[in-house]
Design a protein around this motif. Sequence first.
Motif: not given
Length: 442
Positions: A28-30, A34-35, A149-150, A432-435
């Motif tokens: 998801v983070p990546h 990008q999106a 958003r993510a 986002t990855a850390a969250a």
Amino acid sequence: MRIQSLLVSAAWAAALAAPGMARAQADVPHTASQADLPYLESLYTQLHAHPELSRAETWTAARMAAEVKPLGYAVTANVGGTGVVAVLVNGPGPVLLIRTEMDALPVHEETGLPYASTVTVKGADGSAIPVMHACGHDIHMSVWVGVARAMAKNRGAWSGTLVMIAQPAEEVISGASAMLNDGLFTRFPKPQFALALHDNADIPAGTLSVPPGPALAAGASVDIKVRGVGGHGAYPATTHDPVTLAASIVTGMQTLVSRENDPFEPAVITVGSIHGGTKRNIISNEVDLALTVRSYDMKQQQRLLDGIARVAKYEALAAGMPDDLLPVVTYVESTPPTLNTPAFAAMVDALFVARFGKDRVVAMRPSMASEDFNAYGLADPSIQTTMFWLGATKQSTFNAAKAAGTRVPSLHSSRFAPDYAPAIATGVEAMTAAAMMVLAKP
Ligand SMILES: [Zn+2]
Ligand SMILES: [Zn+2]
């Protein structure tokens, strides 16, 4: 306990993002970074063109609230001034706070960019004050919206409570305490973890750095009013000249760092502003000095502040100034050092290295800049905090400066022009990855 389960989560996240492994759909983070990038780039240029000074972030705060409300966050405005709190409860699990700042600086932008700020506001004396996002808080806000958003669009990928805050007045180091005093930890879920990032001109866009402990220095703002007895410039013997006295105080204070401070304990005393007098042949009544004082230890910080008061007083006495005209020293504002929680910072660092590779996660020395992000951890020492650096300088600009041995425009410079697209994409993916590491499903 929590550390243990976080270590397991970090291992899971690291495995998912192992270099060389095909990006799974579940990354998801990546994919989110990008999106959403075109949307966030547009948001960035709008924020950049609409800077607002500390405590006046009304347009910005309304925009932040409007960005996250439709995503399902419970949004509360006007927390500690213009602060915004957006809460997303998504099942059992820890509470994570993610902070952005919103304020800009009184700087006249000289980047020449098409989206450069032309904003001015009226000062107390009626003069026009230029305003610029010269610290990159517009980058932070764009990342913050991207993360919001993510996380909202991928609720199946995490469990817990997310508290997203948009903080006012970071540049005057009062916004964090204002939000805390307005019930940030009583009216809203109190976090066990808090994350923030700050852009950094000293590393290229696309890179990150996680301070293992000490991140940012303690800072204090000090004003000194040097008083004298004015008169005709041709008759100095009939006056007490505050200009020569101010000069002695400025140079005398340099010895506090060079002669009294332990060389292994970093310290800075900068006189950033000096104002006195109106005309060549008039000895003025007073001179105003404005200082910033930085160190990493509160006892050392107090020694520096005591030293400043001592030098000001005794330089005045040495100049023959009467007792009732000694300098007036005012402590305007102060903030303790920002220290990352070592275990939490180490996990964030390991996560980033696994995800982005060693080349993109660089080591940096602690900075003598200051922040008020420390206030959230100091409000309750059980809260684990980490602030990390987000590279901002265009790679080619960085390479050219390195080859030439020159410096790129720093934060707070009128020519600070971050390479915003890769910075925002990297910031969204990293945060986002850390969250998701902190709020990993059991
Ligand atoms: Zn700043
Ligand atoms: Zn800043």
